[in-house]
Design a protein around this motif. Sequence first.
Motif, short mmCIF file in Angstrom:
data_model
loop_
_atom_site.label_atom_id
_atom_site.label_comp_id
_atom_site.label_asym_id
_atom_site.label_seq_id
_atom_site.Cartn_x
_atom_site.Cartn_y
_atom_site.Cartn_z
N LYS A 54 0.83 -1.24 -0.11
CA LYS A 54 0.16 0.07 0.21
C LYS A 54 0.82 1.13 -0.10
CE LYS A 54 -3.62 -2.49 0.55
NZ LYS A 54 -2.72 -4.22 0.69
N ASP A 55 2.21 1.05 0.29
CA ASP A 55 3.09 2.44 0.29
C ASP A 55 4.07 2.59 -1.06
OD1 ASP A 55 4.61 -0.02 0.87
OD2 ASP A 55 5.51 0.85 2.43
N GLY A 56 3.66 1.67 -2.05
CA GLY A 56 4.56 1.66 -3.21
C GLY A 56 4.16 3.06 -3.99
N ALA A 57 5.26 3.40 -4.97
CA ALA A 57 5.03 4.70 -5.77
C ALA A 57 3.75 4.51 -6.66
CB ALA A 57 6.29 4.75 -6.49
N VAL A 58 3.17 5.48 -6.94
CA VAL A 58 1.97 5.46 -7.95
C VAL A 58 2.14 5.48 -9.35
CG1 VAL A 58 0.73 6.91 -5.99
CG2 VAL A 58 2.09 8.11 -7.93
N GLY A 59 1.38 5.02 -9.89
CA GLY A 59 1.26 4.79 -11.60
C GLY A 59 0.94 5.93 -12.44
N ILE A 60 0.89 6.00 -13.54
CA ILE A 60 0.53 7.13 -14.48
C ILE A 60 -0.85 7.74 -13.94
CG2 ILE A 60 1.84 5.93 -16.37
CD1 ILE A 60 -1.02 5.37 -17.75
#
Length: 448
Positions: A54-60
Amino acid sequence: MEGKMPGTSSPTSVSTRLQQIAELARKMPQAALTTLAHHMDKEFLHEAYRRTRKDGAVGIDHQTAAEYAANLETNLQSLLDRFKSGQYFAPPVRRVYIPKGDGSKTRPIGIPTFEDKVLQRAVAMVLEAVYEQEFLGCSYGFRPGRSAHQALLALWKGLMDMNGGWVLEVDIQKFFDTLDHGHLRTFLDRRVRDGVLRRAIDKWLKAGVLEAGQIHRPEDGTPQGGVVSPILANVYLHEVLDVWFESEVKPKLKGLAFAIRYADDFVLVFSSETDARRVMDVLPKRFGKYNLTLHPEKTRLVKFERPDGGPKDREPRSFDLLGFTHFWGQSLKGNWVVLKRTAASRFSRAMKAIAQWCRTHRHLDVADQHTTLSQKLRGHYAYYGITPNGAAVSRFLHAVERTWHRWLDRRSQRARMTWAKFTMLLKRYPLPRPRVRPIPGIVASPVT
């Protein structure tokens, strides 16, 4: 089923369904499975969501996990409907670069959208249940119940049982970027022919990469960072390397041999120099057949026989795998044993990351700096703090302390941070000391 409303999920747990898939794959080892997607319902996607970071980088689309969770039930139902009907659109991944090796080079990483991560996780769970019945014991990367530490333990045990030998250290050039889609589809055809799953996998392979505002659609490769990429990479190298080495190569060798592979990092170990050189000669042709290229400089044969201790026995014996340099050394009892220490490139990369962080955040409150640096050190110790790497992790701690002091000293031209002041600061904000531990678990020798 009494009282069950139409359209709600089956009471069968997700773990039971995965066990059913695994049992089916185990009972039909030569068959291609054509009906797997029916196991995936809303409850299944809930479990995939739970397993997704849940804390990963966001996509496009810049959507965070919290934003997706705000309307979770509706989002998962919509995702399931689009997946099953074939209307799911796989968005391009956002490309970023992370340091590689000693930090002088970078590695591209693809970041999917959060919804894409959830669906990739669900499909990966199904593929994992099937292929865990296929994968061989030499493979350790991204598999349940297996870890890099276990791979290191198996390597150590194999080398000790064999009294060393000849180590073929192999590097595949840009494996995740050059993985051939046609060969991958052929490999998948042998075990997984469910149309719903295969359609989604094809969409991910063709999704493309967003970089500098433009979308590129490479004809080969699967982006590192994609949730489904590790299992697809394992399927590929299972066929290209693992099965080939076990069933075709080893029966033709004169001596003993074994392989240790973690994703695309692997070594082949031989008791006979002749065997090692024969395999070294044929390996580029084998990988070239599947559009993979071995790095001509990083692929090398290392003489790793146990030293005899004589005055002329000074030839260096070492190789790198999984962030460690492996070499022969003497134990406290004077016996020759295989030791390991943090690889120089990994040590340098970690210190560059620490220095960059300290430089960027040197004006933060000291207590906040201490908290973050402590977390970074604990993370380093968790991987590198294993027997017999105590000296290297202690050296890393001292290097971090020196780096922290240097950047605290540069916070202000007037208030200098002398070593006396820094020593007092460390008493108030002590950095965690390394705790070196043996690798847990008992691994059978890979030598057969």
